[in-house]
Design a protein around this motif. Structure first.
Motif, PDB file in Angstrom:
ATOM      1  N   UNK A  51       0.851  -1.188   0.000  1.00 12.67           N
ATOM      2  CA  UNK A  51       0.000   0.000   0.000  1.00 12.67           C
ATOM      3  C   UNK A  51       0.885   1.235   0.000  1.00 12.67           C
ATOM      4  N   UNK A  52       0.307   2.342  -0.374  1.00 16.58           N
ATOM      5  CA  UNK A  52       1.030   3.605  -0.387  1.00 16.58           C
ATOM      6  C   UNK A  52       0.516   4.545   0.685  1.00 16.58           C
ATOM      7  N   UNK A  53       1.350   5.499   1.071  1.00 20.56           N
ATOM      8  CA  UNK A  53       0.984   6.489   2.071  1.00 20.56           C
ATOM      9  C   UNK A  53       1.508   7.854   1.633  1.00 20.56           C
ATOM     10  N   UNK A  54       0.653   8.835   1.723  1.00 15.06           N
ATOM     11  CA  UNK A  54       1.052  10.235   1.543  1.00 15.06           C
ATOM     12  C   UNK A  54       0.678  10.938   2.844  1.00 15.06           C
ATOM     13  N   UNK A  55       1.667  11.377   3.595  1.00 10.63           N
ATOM     14  CA  UNK A  55       1.386  11.933   4.912  1.00 10.63           C
ATOM     15  C   UNK A  55       2.490  12.899   5.326  1.00 10.63           C
ATOM     16  N   UNK A  56       2.171  13.810   6.245  1.00  7.11           N
ATOM     17  CA  UNK A  56       3.213  14.671   6.798  1.00  7.11           C
ATOM     18  C   UNK A  56       4.287  13.843   7.488  1.00  7.11           C
ATOM     19  N   UNK A  57       5.452  14.417   7.638  1.00  5.70           N
ATOM     20  CA  UNK A  57       6.581  13.702   8.249  1.00  5.70           C
ATOM     21  C   UNK A  57       6.188  13.148   9.612  1.00  5.70           C
ATOM     22  N   UNK A  58       6.566  11.894   9.834  1.00  5.03           N
ATOM     23  CA  UNK A  58       6.320  11.262  11.118  1.00  5.03           C
ATOM     24  C   UNK A  58       5.038  10.459  11.186  1.00  5.03           C
ATOM     25  N   UNK A  59       4.107  10.693  10.273  1.00  3.90           N
ATOM     26  CA  UNK A  59       2.831   9.977  10.316  1.00  3.90           C
ATOM     27  C   UNK A  59       2.801   8.742   9.418  1.00  3.90           C
ATOM     28  N   UNK A  60       3.674   8.697   8.432  1.00  3.64           N
ATOM     29  CA  UNK A  60       3.645   7.584   7.480  1.00  3.64           C
ATOM     30  C   UNK A  60       3.883   6.247   8.169  1.00  3.64           C
ATOM     31  N   UNK A  61       4.823   6.205   9.113  1.00  2.00           N
ATOM     32  CA  UNK A  61       5.125   4.935   9.785  1.00  2.00           C
ATOM     33  C   UNK A  61       3.949   4.455  10.618  1.00  2.00           C
ATOM     34  N   UNK A  62       3.145   5.394  11.137  1.00  3.19           N
ATOM     35  CA  UNK A  62       2.016   5.003  11.971  1.00  3.19           C
ATOM     36  C   UNK A  62       0.900   4.340  11.180  1.00  3.19           C
ATOM     37  N   UNK A  63       0.823   4.654   9.881  1.00  2.50           N
ATOM     38  CA  UNK A  63      -0.262   4.112   9.068  1.00  2.50           C
ATOM     39  C   UNK A  63      -0.160   2.606   8.961  1.00  2.50           C
ATOM     40  N   UNK A  74       6.056   5.119   0.902  1.00  2.15           N
ATOM     41  CA  UNK A  74       5.705   6.526   1.049  1.00  2.15           C
ATOM     42  C   UNK A  74       5.853   7.252  -0.288  1.00  2.15           C
ATOM     43  N   UNK A  75       4.857   8.056  -0.617  1.00  2.00           N
ATOM     44  CA  UNK A  75       4.886   8.845  -1.844  1.00  2.00           C
ATOM     45  C   UNK A  75       4.831  10.335  -1.498  1.00  2.00           C
ATOM     46  N   UNK A  76       5.402  11.123  -2.394  1.00  2.00           N
ATOM     47  CA  UNK A  76       5.538  12.556  -2.120  1.00  2.00           C
ATOM     48  C   UNK A  76       4.216  13.289  -2.177  1.00  2.00           C
ATOM     49  N   UNK A  77       3.310  12.851  -3.050  1.00  2.00           N
ATOM     50  CA  UNK A  77       2.049  13.565  -3.215  1.00  2.00           C
ATOM     51  C   UNK A  77       0.982  12.595  -3.716  1.00  2.00           C
ATOM     52  N   UNK A  78      -0.284  12.997  -3.679  1.00  2.00           N
ATOM     53  CA  UNK A  78      -1.373  12.114  -4.123  1.00  2.00           C
ATOM     54  C   UNK A  78      -1.246  11.682  -5.575  1.00  2.00           C
ATOM     55  N   UNK A  79      -0.715  12.550  -6.426  1.00  2.00           N
ATOM     56  CA  UNK A  79      -0.585  12.185  -7.836  1.00  2.00           C
ATOM     57  C   UNK A  79       0.337  10.979  -8.010  1.00  2.00           C
ATOM     58  N   UNK A  80       1.468  10.988  -7.309  1.00  2.00           N
ATOM     59  CA  UNK A  80       2.397   9.858  -7.395  1.00  2.00           C
ATOM     60  C   UNK A  80       1.749   8.582  -6.871  1.00  2.00           C
ATOM     61  N   UNK A  81       0.944   8.713  -5.815  1.00  2.00           N
ATOM     62  CA  UNK A  81       0.257   7.539  -5.269  1.00  2.00           C
ATOM     63  C   UNK A  81      -0.764   6.994  -6.262  1.00  2.00           C
ATOM     64  N   UNK A  82      -1.497   7.894  -6.934  1.00  2.00           N
ATOM     65  CA  UNK A  82      -2.465   7.457  -7.941  1.00  2.00           C
ATOM     66  C   UNK A  82      -1.774   6.702  -9.077  1.00  2.00           C
ATOM     67  N   UNK A  83      -0.664   7.228  -9.542  1.00  2.00           N
ATOM     68  CA  UNK A  83       0.070   6.570 -10.621  1.00  2.00           C
ATOM     69  C   UNK A  83       0.554   5.192 -10.197  1.00  2.00           C
ATOM     70  N   UNK A  91      -1.873  -1.625  -4.003  1.00  2.00           N
ATOM     71  CA  UNK A  91      -3.310  -1.845  -4.136  1.00  2.00           C
ATOM     72  C   UNK A  91      -4.124  -0.615  -3.762  1.00  2.00           C
ATOM     73  N   UNK A  92      -3.521   0.316  -3.068  1.00  2.00           N
ATOM     74  CA  UNK A  92      -4.231   1.524  -2.664  1.00  2.00           C
ATOM     75  C   UNK A  92      -3.293   2.408  -1.874  1.00  2.00           C
ATOM     76  N   UNK A  93      -3.804   3.554  -1.476  1.00  2.00           N
ATOM     77  CA  UNK A  93      -2.980   4.500  -0.726  1.00  2.00           C
ATOM     78  C   UNK A  93      -3.846   5.295   0.228  1.00  2.00           C
ATOM     79  N   UNK A  94      -3.254   5.652   1.365  1.00  2.00           N
ATOM     80  CA  UNK A  94      -3.911   6.502   2.350  1.00  2.00           C
ATOM     81  C   UNK A  94      -3.246   7.876   2.285  1.00  2.00           C
ATOM     82  N   UNK A  95      -4.042   8.877   1.993  1.00  2.00           N
ATOM     83  CA  UNK A  95      -3.537  10.243   1.855  1.00  2.00           C
ATOM     84  C   UNK A  95      -4.007  11.057   3.060  1.00  2.00           C
ATOM     85  N   UNK A  96      -3.066  11.542   3.847  1.00  2.00           N
ATOM     86  CA  UNK A  96      -3.374  12.352   5.022  1.00  2.00           C
ATOM     87  C   UNK A  96      -2.979  13.794   4.717  1.00  2.00           C
TER      88      UNK A  96
END
Length: 341
Positions: A51-63, A74-83, A91-96
């Motif tokens: 899975x992918x995660x787009x989140x502020x620093x420190x939150x990605x590991x918690x997901x 971890x992806x830099x932005x939602x667009x990269x996660x969508x691609x 299979x999916x991504x959580x964008x915070x």
């Protein structure tokens, strides 16, 4: 006192013993089939689901800690996660977002159970922050078959159809070249017919009819030619090997009803090396993701097709060698006389 023989000439005791062995063998086969189909489903669960995660620093590991059994990228932005999702890397991504809101991106056509895992993670993150959670499905199954049941159910017909086709061809067609041509002809007609069924009857596919039909054709050709080669070279043992690879293992390990990463390790990966799993993954990639992720199943099915062709060629060469060895030498009057005697 005379012993009464059975119609086959064997004493009653021998016939009773054979009957008992047949009953035990058939029971063992039935139990084995039951376990082969039931155990993967019973023990299905997240095991390294990417899975992918787009989140502020420190939150990605918690997901990733919300649900065990996932691999987080971890992806830099939602667009990269969508691609990455549409390229079938995750299979999916959580964008915070910075304000704490959560958007869950999924592609349920890749795997409804895996999409559900990602949605569960997104809901868990939103619950901890008290923020609103939304779900965006980037590529879903058509409304006529929202869970992709037609694709999941197609694994067994693909495996069993190719196996039965090869057996029937060997029984009915006796010319070596026409056996291969018949197998390939069935692959083309069957591939287009099965894809038409999935698109126009069950509504599982909604696009790319030609590409998905070619994918199904390759899958059926790989299966039938592989069985043709195994049976021709190894006889009954070849049929048994094909049944184990295609039906006993290939169908339940295909991952079509869940995802390879949701099957017990290493069975999910093994299933993708067998024709049912490879064909299902290829059809999914061609029908919903513009061919993304199609390379591995293409290679796997090509190897099965080429391997079956090689085995069949070896069997033909052996048969011709045996025929040449049995043929009388020119001028061998004794052999000729024996042949006319």
């Amino acid at each position: 006192m005379a012993t009464v023989a059975t119609p086959d000439g064997a004493p009653p005791g021998d016939s009773l013993r054979k009957s008992g062995l047949v009953v035990v063998a058939l029971t063992a086969l039935a139990v084995t089939l039951l376990l082969a189909f039931a155990l993967p489903a019973i023990h299905s669960g997240a095991r390294g689901v990417p899975i992918g995660v787009v989140a502020p620093a420190g939150q990605a590991e918690q997901v990733g800690q919300q649900v065990p059994g996932v691999d987080v990228t971890t992806y830099a932005d939602p667009r990269a996660a969508r691609e990455a999702i549409l390229d079938r890397e995750v299979y999916g991504a959580v964008v915070i977002e910075d304000d704490g809101s959560v958007e869950t991106l999924v592609a349920s056509a890749a795997s409804p159970p895996a999409a559900a895992v990602v949605e569960q993670i997104g809901a868990g993150v939103a619950a901890t922050t008290g923020a609103e959670a939304t779900v965006t499905d980037l590529r879903a199954f058509p409304d006529d078959d929202p869970r992709g049941v037609g694709l999941s159910a197609g694994a067994l017909p693909l495996a069993l159809g190719g196996w039965i086709a090869a057996v029937v061809i060997l029984l009915v067609v006796h010319t070596p070249v026409f056996r291969v041509l018949t197998a390939l002809g069935f692959a083309v007609v069957g591939g287009f017919a099965m894809t038409a069924t999935l698109r126009f009857v069950t509504g599982t596919f909604d696009d790319a009819y030609l590409l998905t039909s070619l994918g199904a054709t390759l899958g059926i050709a790989a299966t039938s030619v592989a069985v043709l080669g195994l049976r021709s070279l190894l006889g009954g043992a070849g049929i048994a090997i094909a049944a184990v690879a295609l039906i006993l293992l290939g169908n339940p390990l295909s991952g079509l009803s869940s995802a390879p990463e949701m099957l017990p390790s290493p069975w999910g990966a093994i299933g993708q090396l067998l024709p049912p799993g490879a064909t299902g993954s290829l059809l999914r990639s061609l029908a919903f993701f513009d061919g993304a992720g199609a390379l591995q199943p293409l290679v796997v099915l090509s190897c099965w097709l080429a391997g079956g062709a090689v085995l069949y060629a070896i069997a033909l060469r052996r048969e011709r060698g045996d025929a040449d060895a049995a043929a009388p030498e020119p001028g061998d009057r004794t052999a000729v006389a024996g042949a006319h005697g």
